[in-house]
Scaffold this active site. Structure first.
Site, mmCIF file in Angstrom:
data_model
loop_
_atom_site.group_PDB
_atom_site.id
_atom_site.type_symbol
_atom_site.label_atom_id
_atom_site.label_comp_id
_atom_site.label_asym_id
_atom_site.label_seq_id
_atom_site.Cartn_x
_atom_site.Cartn_y
_atom_site.Cartn_z
ATOM 1 N N GLY A 30 1.261 -4.638 0.115
ATOM 2 C CA GLY A 30 0.270 -4.715 1.990
ATOM 3 C C GLY A 30 -1.172 -4.979 0.803
ATOM 4 O O GLY A 30 -1.699 -4.861 0.608
ATOM 5 N N LEU A 81 7.786 -10.262 0.341
ATOM 6 C CA LEU A 81 6.320 -9.670 -0.034
ATOM 7 C C LEU A 81 6.031 -8.920 -1.001
ATOM 8 O O LEU A 81 6.815 -7.784 -0.646
ATOM 9 C CB LEU A 81 5.327 -9.849 1.243
ATOM 10 C CG LEU A 81 3.546 -9.885 0.889
ATOM 11 C CD1 LEU A 81 3.490 -11.192 0.535
ATOM 12 C CD2 LEU A 81 2.847 -9.350 2.004
ATOM 13 N N ASP A 82 5.487 -8.689 -2.436
ATOM 14 C CA ASP A 82 5.208 -7.514 -2.930
ATOM 15 C C ASP A 82 6.961 -6.991 -3.075
ATOM 16 O O ASP A 82 7.057 -6.127 -4.173
ATOM 17 C CB ASP A 82 4.770 -6.695 -2.304
ATOM 18 C CG ASP A 82 3.489 -7.032 -1.886
ATOM 19 O OD1 ASP A 82 3.026 -8.001 -2.493
ATOM 20 O OD2 ASP A 82 2.318 -6.387 -1.131
ATOM 21 N N GLU A 83 8.008 -7.507 -3.389
ATOM 22 C CA GLU A 83 9.304 -7.353 -3.902
ATOM 23 C C GLU A 83 10.103 -8.031 -4.882
ATOM 24 O O GLU A 83 11.115 -7.510 -5.156
ATOM 25 C CB GLU A 83 9.714 -7.078 -2.247
ATOM 26 C CG GLU A 83 10.043 -6.382 -1.565
ATOM 27 C CD GLU A 83 10.116 -4.736 -2.037
ATOM 28 O OE1 GLU A 83 10.578 -4.259 -2.879
ATOM 29 O OE2 GLU A 83 9.637 -3.901 -0.854
#
Lengths: 279, 279, 279, 279
Positions: B196, B222-224
């Site tokens: 995040g 997101l970010d994964e």
């Protein structure tokens, strides 16, 4: 299901991988992991193939491989079992301790047969961990006598590799020849920097910002053998020689243990004065 | 002599390497370097084989490979040519500069087609280095409109990969789907730590002694997405948030450029939410 | 609120810190950060003190410090302003680009005045980024003539440091003397390993598993000056000389930029042939 | 000549360094090394000063320092002697072995008083190295009973720090409170990534390219205490969970031993949920 490690080195040619894998397929061997390398300068081919399968007919498999490969090929078929090692020491404990602890808890990947020391300092520790310790002093003997005594200890055991774990005596050309490619040494600098004695003092005098250590096979040329592993660590102006020695010991034990693990898993080929390491 | 890169992924079976290398041999292809990996958990096989040889009949080669492999096999035959990329940015220069400098001096391994930015800050720099810059503001638009404008720029070029070089807008699921496996992002933390916003502020608050960065393929989460490369660097109590940001930028550009080099050399397979990287 | 950096080196004595901090207190200076080091071998004391306060009477402060310190003390009072540098290059772009990019985006911590090159290759790039480029060929001139021309360029600017960013000419003792402690070089090995030409070829031949780079002040002894920063990176048997050069360039630019940042922030003392670096 | 370490933390003010060093000078103490840090966010000042001198009047020195410093100041004067530690373990040997080996060869910088284990696995090894082993099972007891038994063992010794060397039981808030700032734990991930159980399994599932470990002081919030040291190591797709565990153990023992060395040399301040580490 048994495991077989196939090690091959030979002059490079077109079609080697296909020829080799075909023969393995005929013998019902399943390839688990395969690594190969072509040394473009020397036109040499190296491969390490981990297989599973029935292990009957290993001698015949070797013959078939040799027949299909260039004449100078070396083929080594290894069925899984742990290598056996002897450790040579002087007075410093840090590399020996790392080896004996992992040996004790069965995470070394090799079996320590004995420790040979030219001082008595490390006997007590070795014996506490259940490893026989042999004291062979170098004092008042010529090198050939000293080395003959070391050999006579080694000969009492089955030994695949000699590990010089801060053994501070230089071995003769004759001794090294008898154990060609079988002696692993830890040198306390990132070779070729600081060859010779007192590398940390040299490093201190030069004011380097990085120190290191090198594990290598021993050859006739001191500190010049094929390098297996190297590692470095930052230092700064606050480090006295003593601080460098202390920090260096942590690098030394890591580098030596990394090298030993690679060697005893048959991941290291020697090619001229270099190594090919299939991690 | 031409070069061909063979990429294959399929369910694992006994004898795959032999089958594949036999077909390559029939086509007179010489194997230069071969890497393979078996994902034991998912029983999947991956290989990357670099060959040289005459490159006639590539389509037929592909057919023969597919015919000899399990049904779900994916076969990708790549004849050497550089990948083309578009770079998306916001205001931060450090990743873009590293990409454009290497592009300028022909050491990127890819060709930058254009830079797309949602601010004007980096136009001047991009144009100085000869790369067209397209300003697509997100202000006052809904995401679909914003993304449609981005797509219309991308469509003016042939583009293999989109590189998010500190692009501070979250892309919609629809957009990501259209470029599945083709979008590379740099995230300014060693994921999964500090997912995040403001990861360096988070790192500062937590008092970590190591910061990092992560390059990954973009997915809907997101970010994964699958991680390609990560790198870390030590910090200490002297680092303010600003110091961490500055140190982090050096890591970010290294991590992103490393990832990009691997991707454009076809060294990265995606398998589920992970990558297999044949360095 | 102004900032003042106090740099002091002198023979070590009891009570130096107290004497110095008392004088700073009398001048109403607030200590923000203080670092000191005692070189036990040479009985020398070094300190770097960052202060804030009114900066009237700097000359008098210096006098008072000198009066209270041992005779050979060197006191340097620096009021905040950016150092100015000239960059010398040959043909390789990677270090120059890193410097000019950071200069362009105001994150270098120094101001590049000019680039001087003994080839024309990097003119275009330098000028694109707004930095004047001066071509001074070494061809057909003796060294004194070549260096005189370089000096005449440098003299057109105010320059605090000369940065040799892969400048492949050896500077004479006379030139070095004129810029004593003011010339920073990047050497493409982890000195003292691989002194001299072609260090990556040397590293390849030796089969090392780690390569590195060294930034140092230039002295009369080639590759022997005080080391500022060093960094290493792992390599393996897969690295050709060309691969080592490519990987090495990434290390070189990091090492040189780290050194430059430390020097222009007045964090580096030279003591004999070593540096003290207050990070 | 005796050594004294002065540790001070207090609200920041102008002139603290001068005040402190003046008092040390009055007591004829010579400053060998001085480190200080100002936490700008919390306006807090921290210093560690190593001195030599006659050590009479330590109590009075402390009073004078306290009198001259802000009210909430904490002053700690430490005359050189080794800290004493107890080690808590479960079944894994690697951290314990590193501690006991260094203890055995007098390079730990602390003295191990005893090992407490909730299994019997490590008794034999501990006793071989001359350290008493106390078996305190958690089975069939509530936590308060379990912890009371642990405390009763600890109370038989003089102990400055408890080292959780892979102790797989969660300690209660009450227990932690009794040893506030005195319990050091090793967590097998680079926190805050992979909090909780099975971090290597989590890391494997996420497909990270870097793993790490974290040594921290234990507080009531599991895995949330002030971080002392962290270290990371690269991994790739070839690493199974088991491989990650094995590689992780090497990081864990390094991180824990680094943290322990810093703590027992009084180099670590805790400030809120962070540490200030004067290396």
């Amino acid at each position: 299901m048994n495991e077989l490690t196939v090690l091959i080195s030979c002059p490079d040619q077109v079609g080697l991988v296909t020829r080799i894998t075909n023969i393995l397929a005929i013998h019902q061997l399943n390839i688990i992991a395969m690594r190969e390398f072509v040394d473009e300068e020397n036109k040499a081919f190296f491969t390490r193939i981990a297989c599973t399968g029935l292990l009957e007919g290993v001698a015949q498999l070797k013959n078939e491989l040799l027949k299909s490969l260039p004449e100078q090929a070396e083929v080594n078929l290894i069925t899984q079992q742990q290598k056996k090692i002897a450790v040579l020491v002087t007075k410093e404990y840090h590399c020996l301790a790392e080896i004996l602890i992992k040996n004790q808890f069965k995470t070394l990947g090799a079996e320590v047969q004995c420790v040979i020391g030219n001082y008595e300092e490390l006997r007590d520790f070795s014996e506490k961990l259940g490893i026989p310790y042999f004291y062979v002093s170098h004092v008042g003997k010529d090198k050939s006598q000293f080395e003959a005594e070391i050999k006579s200890v080694i000969n009492r055991f089955e030994v695949d590799y000699l590990v010089l774990a801060k053994f501070m005596q230089i071995l003769s050309a004759d001794f090294v020849k008898d154990y060609e490619g079988k002696i692993i040494n830890i040198h306390h600098s990132f070779l070729p920097a600081f060859i010779g004695a007192n590398p940390y003092r040299q490093a201190f005098e030069r004011g380097v910002k990085v120190i290191g250590a090198t594990a290598h096979f021993v050859t006739n040329n001191l500190d010049e053998g094929p390098i297996i592993t190297q590692h470095t660590s930052p230092v700064d102006h606050n480090f006295s020689v003593k601080d460098m020695v202390r920090a260096g010991k942590e690098i030394e034990k890591k580098v030596l243990l990394d090298a030993l693990a690679l060697v005893v898993e048959d991941r290291v080929f020697v090619s001229g004065n270099k190594t090919i390491v299939f991690k």
